[in-house]
Design a protein around this motif. Structure first.
Motif, PDB file in Angstrom:
ATOM      1  N   GLU A  21       0.809  -1.218   0.000  1.00 34.92           N
ATOM      2  CA  GLU A  21       0.000   0.000   0.000  1.00 34.92           C
ATOM      3  C   GLU A  21       0.847   1.275   0.000  1.00 34.92           C
ATOM      4  N   VAL A  22       2.107   1.169   0.445  1.00 34.95           N
ATOM      5  CA  VAL A  22       2.964   2.366   0.495  1.00 34.95           C
ATOM      6  C   VAL A  22       4.187   2.259  -0.409  1.00 34.95           C
ATOM      7  N   MET A  27       7.833   9.314   0.376  1.00 29.17           N
ATOM      8  CA  MET A  27       8.641   9.267   1.596  1.00 29.17           C
ATOM      9  C   MET A  27       9.365   7.927   1.729  1.00 29.17           C
ATOM     10  N   LEU A  28       8.708   6.851   1.293  1.00 25.93           N
ATOM     11  CA  LEU A  28       9.374   5.544   1.303  1.00 25.93           C
ATOM     12  C   LEU A  28      10.526   5.547   0.302  1.00 25.93           C
ATOM     13  N   LYS A  29      10.309   6.127  -0.857  1.00 21.76           N
ATOM     14  CA  LYS A  29      11.377   6.232  -1.863  1.00 21.76           C
ATOM     15  C   LYS A  29      12.581   7.001  -1.300  1.00 21.76           C
ATOM     16  N   ALA A  30      12.310   8.107  -0.604  1.00 23.92           N
ATOM     17  CA  ALA A  30      13.397   8.893  -0.009  1.00 23.92           C
ATOM     18  C   ALA A  30      14.161   8.068   1.028  1.00 23.92           C
ATOM     19  N   MET A  31      13.421   7.322   1.850  1.00 25.97           N
ATOM     20  CA  MET A  31      14.052   6.459   2.859  1.00 25.97           C
ATOM     21  C   MET A  31      14.943   5.401   2.212  1.00 25.97           C
ATOM     22  N   TYR A  34      18.059   6.721   0.515  1.00 27.76           N
ATOM     23  CA  TYR A  34      19.059   7.062   1.534  1.00 27.76           C
ATOM     24  C   TYR A  34      19.734   5.789   2.044  1.00 27.76           C
ATOM     25  N   THR A  35      18.943   4.754   2.277  1.00 28.42           N
ATOM     26  CA  THR A  35      19.465   3.500   2.828  1.00 28.42           C
ATOM     27  C   THR A  35      20.304   2.734   1.810  1.00 28.42           C
ATOM     28  N   PHE A  36      19.878   2.760   0.564  1.00 28.48           N
ATOM     29  CA  PHE A  36      20.577   2.026  -0.512  1.00 28.48           C
ATOM     30  C   PHE A  36      20.990   3.002  -1.616  1.00 28.48           C
ATOM     31  N   PRO A  37      21.966   3.874  -1.339  1.00 32.27           N
ATOM     32  CA  PRO A  37      22.308   4.942  -2.294  1.00 32.27           C
ATOM     33  C   PRO A  37      22.875   4.436  -3.623  1.00 32.27           C
ATOM     34  N   TYR A  43      15.564  -2.480  -7.182  1.00 25.75           N
ATOM     35  CA  TYR A  43      16.257  -3.352  -6.215  1.00 25.75           C
ATOM     36  C   TYR A  43      15.505  -3.395  -4.892  1.00 25.75           C
ATOM     37  N   TRP A  44      15.267  -2.207  -4.285  1.00 21.48           N
ATOM     38  CA  TRP A  44      14.635  -2.214  -2.964  1.00 21.48           C
ATOM     39  C   TRP A  44      13.139  -2.511  -3.043  1.00 21.48           C
ATOM     40  N   LYS A  45      12.515  -2.167  -4.155  1.00 19.65           N
ATOM     41  CA  LYS A  45      11.090  -2.513  -4.296  1.00 19.65           C
ATOM     42  C   LYS A  45      10.911  -4.026  -4.350  1.00 19.65           C
ATOM     43  N   ASP A  46      11.783  -4.702  -5.065  1.00 18.08           N
ATOM     44  CA  ASP A  46      11.695  -6.157  -5.135  1.00 18.08           C
ATOM     45  C   ASP A  46      11.914  -6.781  -3.762  1.00 18.08           C
TER      46      ASP A  46
END
Length: 379
Positions: A21-22, A27-31, A34-37, A43-46
């Motif tokens: 849902e998010v 804001m999740l994209k920004a997080m 930042y976490t996986f620059p 990558y992080w969505k998967d």
């Protein structure tokens, strides 16, 4: 339906749907950026779409995010006392509270690195008014404390929170983090509010004394100390209003701005100390103090002693103490370079012609020194 439906974290069976849902929220994209620059969004969505538990979310996304925060805005974190904790035991961690998000995030980072179970943690509903933040809180095993209620509503809400804490500790064997007072300590005086203890004890058995219940739930104080408070300047308007006996009204997005500043602002060194399991000392209070009201006061003071004595006094605290008292009592505790760095920050953020502001800023840093001195003199 759970009696804790409107305050509880997600169940693991709900985690993946909540993430979906998010998943496209900015804001999740920004997080995640930042976490996986060095990684693209796919990558992080998967990774997120294959996440099915709170533990997975904390370990694979929150933990590396906290490590990035430490790398970019601190000079490292040290710990003490974690060896006193047992892996299969749940604890009620009663902690001083300086930063909205980092206090619990850093404690859970330390617990994870020491092979211990992470906590379920209290968070005020004023901090999760935005739906995304509420979802994120529930994904990180936070439970909601409702604020701004009428007396009757507050009583019912307190009973529910107390029952949730008991369930987590005694049925689920899950440790709980809660602050020693409502809201963050802004003046450097880490003092336990008896109302918090009364609220926790609401879930005790009918014929069980308050202290008997606290013996059962394994109370352990936690002290967290930042060399520099990244939100020190942001705390000044409220401190000044209090000093001038004026009402203070928060700005519309003040909590969110403070939250971000706490995470991203410079902290230099950080220390987290685990105090003693208080069971034996609670028993001593039962033996030596008869009045229930005085027992509660003695218990609150015991927690204060543990938190204050476990608080790491960084050079900034001693510098502020000497500046506040126009002396050099602790000059051996800091270098000229450390003093110059503190004064530069102090002069940049505080109007030096406003003596109320000057004293309040310095006291914010100096009060932990004052309190440790009082503790040493007392014992």
């Amino acid at each position: 339906m759970s009696p804790f439906e409107d305050i509880r974290p997600y169940y693991d069976t709900e985690v993946n749907q909540a993430i979906r849902e998010v998943i496209d929220h900015p804001m999740l994209k920004a997080m995640m950026n930042y976490t996986f620059p060095d990684k693209n969004d796919e990558y992080w969505k998967d990774l997120l779409l294959h996440c099915h538990s709170i533990r997975d979310f904390q370990i694979n996304f929150i933990y590396p995010g906290v490590k990035r925060v430490l790398e970019s805005s601190s000079n490292g974190m040290s710990t003490s006392g974690f060896e006193k904790l047992s892996k299969n035991t749940s604890y009620l961690f009663i902690s001083n509270h300086r930063d909205i998000i980092l206090d619990t995030s850093l404690l859970n980072t330390c617990l994870y690195e020491h092979g211990l179970a992470m906590t379920t943690s209290a968070i005020g509903d004023n901090l999760v008014k935005k739906q995304f933040l509420r979802t994120l809180a529930r994904l990180t095993r936070s439970f909601i404390i409702k604020r701004g209620l009428s007396s009757r509503e507050l009583l019912e809400a307190s009973k529910t929170v107390s029952s949730y804490i008991r369930t987590a500790l005694l049925r689920e064997n899950r440790s709980v983090w809660i602050a020693q007072r409502e809201g963050r300590t802004k003046d450097g005086n880490d003092l336990t509010h008896k109302g918090v203890l009364k609220m926790i004890a609401m879930a005790s058995d009918e014929n069980e004394s308050l202290l008997e219940y606290f013996k059962r739930i394994n109370v352990v104080p936690i002290s967290i100390s930042y060399e520099y408070d990244p939100t020190d300047i942001l705390k000044m308007p409220e401190l000044l209003a209090k000093a001038r006996s004026e009402a203070y009204v928060k700005g519309e997005n003040e909590d969110f701005h403070t939250l971000l500043s706490g995470i991203l602002g410079q902290k230099n060194r950080i220390h987290i100390h685990v105090g003693d399991l208080l069971t034996d000392q609670i028993e001593q209070i039962q033996i030596s103090v008869i009045s229930p009201a005085k027992q509660l006061q003695a218990f609150a003071e015991l927690i204060d002693q543990q938190i204050i004595s476990g608080y790491k006094l960084w050079p900034t605290k001693y510098i502020a103490y000497d500046l506040l008292n126009d002396g050099k009592e602790f000059s051996e505790k800091y270098t000229a370079e450390e003093k110059a760095h503190f004064e530069a920050r102090f002069h940049k953020g505080v109007d030096q012609s406003d003596m109320v502001a000057v004293r309040n800023f310095l006291a914010m840093y100096a009060n932990p020194v004052v309190n440790q001195k009082k503790l040493i003199e007392k014992f």
